[in-house]
Design a protein around this motif. Structure first.
Motif, short mmCIF file in Angstrom:
data_model
loop_
_atom_site.label_atom_id
_atom_site.label_comp_id
_atom_site.label_asym_id
_atom_site.label_seq_id
_atom_site.Cartn_x
_atom_site.Cartn_y
_atom_site.Cartn_z
N ALA A 1 0.83 -1.21 0.00
CA ALA A 1 0.00 0.00 0.00
C ALA A 1 0.86 1.25 0.00
CB ALA A 1 -0.94 -0.01 1.21
N LEU A 2 1.92 1.27 0.81
CA LEU A 2 2.80 2.44 0.87
C LEU A 2 3.53 2.66 -0.44
CD1 LEU A 2 4.23 1.97 4.47
CD2 LEU A 2 2.90 3.92 3.67
N ILE A 3 4.00 1.58 -1.07
CA ILE A 3 4.67 1.74 -2.37
C ILE A 3 3.66 2.24 -3.40
CG2 ILE A 3 5.79 0.49 -4.26
CD1 ILE A 3 7.12 -1.27 -2.16
N GLY B 1 25.70 9.85 12.29
CA GLY B 1 26.27 11.01 11.62
C GLY B 1 25.61 11.40 10.33
N ASP B 2 24.48 10.79 9.99
CA ASP B 2 23.91 11.07 8.67
C ASP B 2 22.40 10.83 8.69
OD1 ASP B 2 23.91 11.81 6.04
OD2 ASP B 2 24.50 9.85 5.26
N GLU B 3 21.76 11.34 7.65
CA GLU B 3 20.32 11.14 7.44
C GLU B 3 20.10 10.99 5.95
OE1 GLU B 3 17.46 13.87 9.38
OE2 GLU B 3 16.75 14.28 7.35
N ARG B 4 19.26 10.04 5.56
CA ARG B 4 18.96 9.86 4.14
C ARG B 4 17.49 9.54 3.96
NH1 ARG B 4 20.60 3.90 2.26
NH2 ARG B 4 20.72 2.82 4.27
N VAL B 5 16.96 9.95 2.82
CA VAL B 5 15.58 9.68 2.46
C VAL B 5 15.60 8.92 1.14
CG1 VAL B 5 13.36 10.68 1.83
CG2 VAL B 5 14.72 11.74 3.65
N ILE B 6 14.95 7.75 1.12
CA ILE B 6 14.94 6.93 -0.09
C ILE B 6 13.52 6.47 -0.39
CG2 ILE B 6 17.30 6.11 0.27
CD1 ILE B 6 16.11 3.45 1.25
N PRO B 7 13.19 6.19 -1.66
CA PRO B 7 11.89 5.59 -1.97
C PRO B 7 11.77 4.25 -1.26
CG PRO B 7 12.99 6.36 -3.96
CD PRO B 7 14.00 6.43 -2.87
N LEU B 8 10.60 3.96 -0.76
CA LEU B 8 10.41 2.72 -0.02
C LEU B 8 10.73 1.50 -0.88
CD1 LEU B 8 9.55 1.12 2.43
CD2 LEU B 8 7.16 1.43 1.75
N GLU B 9 10.38 1.52 -2.15
CA GLU B 9 10.63 0.35 -2.99
C GLU B 9 12.12 0.09 -3.20
OE1 GLU B 9 9.38 0.81 -7.21
OE2 GLU B 9 8.71 2.78 -6.53
N ALA B 10 12.96 1.13 -2.98
CA ALA B 10 14.41 0.94 -3.09
C ALA B 10 15.02 0.40 -1.80
CB ALA B 10 15.08 2.27 -3.45
#
Length: 310
Positions: free
Chosen positions: A144-146, A158-167
């Protein structure tokens, strides 16, 4: 603690795996008291933000999710039982481990068979002569989220990242996802759906409650201004492989078309071909293909109805 620790939120997956001696951490790091990770925030410009510690019950019953992201509320409502949904979190469901008849057993039972890829061996008991682990990814909320185009926020010291859920998913049962040992998932980001968008999540399981899906199908569809032509569509399958599967070719066949019965039949048949190697866990491959045809067709019809009334 590096490799000696596991993080725990709801614990509905981790504690079961610990009881089966599938994981044996020396330490558990409790995430429950981290502030602002159990919130649901909606913005008309930025969309929906769900903290990773938000329970599935909160997702299921949220007024804004039920109104504008109803496919997600549907999916959350189909997870396990009310008792589990009151404890399990959206982040935990996204990070759910893959499952297998031969893996999710007691330690003594596993000792009676040859070690598989999932436990460091060199064979797969499900797919003979398979070159990697074919255990099954079966989270209900993820298709559902994808379908909604969700992204996730991941943080490390030390970091933050945002990625598509399907990746997020590797497609290999041993590793499941790309989360590193020093990272945690903190937030789910869902864009606002366009006008005239409807979605549905359908689950096929042996029992109505408790069971993991034998098959999950999410369809999210947007119609044009005439309320007839499909301008955007996503079809996502769960519980068919070690990762959720998007039927991108079937989606392309829907875009720009007026959806009629013959086209729906064609899309349902095409989705089966796109599913790739189907893992025979929960039922046979042949039965899962037959159910896929039925459920994809049904989901498209229902999503179309939702889009027309949106």
């Amino acid at each position: 603690y590096k490799g000696e620790a596991k993080v725990i939120a709801g614990g509905t997956d981790l504690l079961v795996r610990m009881n089966q001696s599938l994981v044996t951490p020396s330490y558990l790091v409790n995430l429950k008291h981290i502030r602002n990770l159990n919130t649901i925030i909606h913005d008309h410009t930025e969309g929906l933000r769900i903290g990773a510690l938000t329970t599935l019950h909160a997702v299921e019953t949220s007024a804004i999710i039920r109104e504008k992201f109803s496919v997600l509320a549907q999916a959350a409502s189909r997870v396990a039982s009310p008792q589990i949904r009151n404890t399990a979190t959206i982040g935990g469901n996204i990070c759910l481990d893959t499952r297998c008849w031969y893996y999710n057993q007691s330690h003594r039972w596993r000792q009676s068979i040859s070690p598989c890829f999932k436990v460091g061996g060199d064979l797969c008991h499900v797919v003979k002569r398979g070159d990697h682990c074919y255990s099954l990814f079966s989270a209900d909320t993820v298709p559902a989220l994808i379908g909604l185009g969700a992204k996730i926020k991941i943080m490390s010291p030390g970091d933050e990242r945002v990625i598509p859920l399907e990746a997020f998913y590797t497609g290999v049962g041993e590793t499941v996802h790309v989360l590193e040992s020093d990272e945690i998932l903190t937030e789910v980001l869902v864009p606002n759906p366009p006008p005239r968008t409807g979605g549905v999540y359908l689950k096929y399981s042996t029992r109505e409650a408790v069971d993991f899906p034998i098959l999950g199908v999410a369809v999210v569809m947007t119609l044009g201004s005439n309320n007839r032509e499909c301008t955007e569509a996503r079809i996502v399958l769960g519980a068919v492989s070690p990762a959720p599967v998007r039927a991108t070719k079937a989606e392309d066949r829907l875009r720009g078309k007026e959806i009629e019965d013959d086209l729906i039949e064609e899309i349902a048949e095409g989705t089966i071909k796109e599913a790739g190697p189907i893992v025979p866990i929960g039922t046979s491959v042949g039965h899962k293909r037959r159910m896929m045809r039925v459920f994809v067709k049904r989901a498209i019809e229902q999503a179309l109805g939702c889009a027309k009334s949106a």
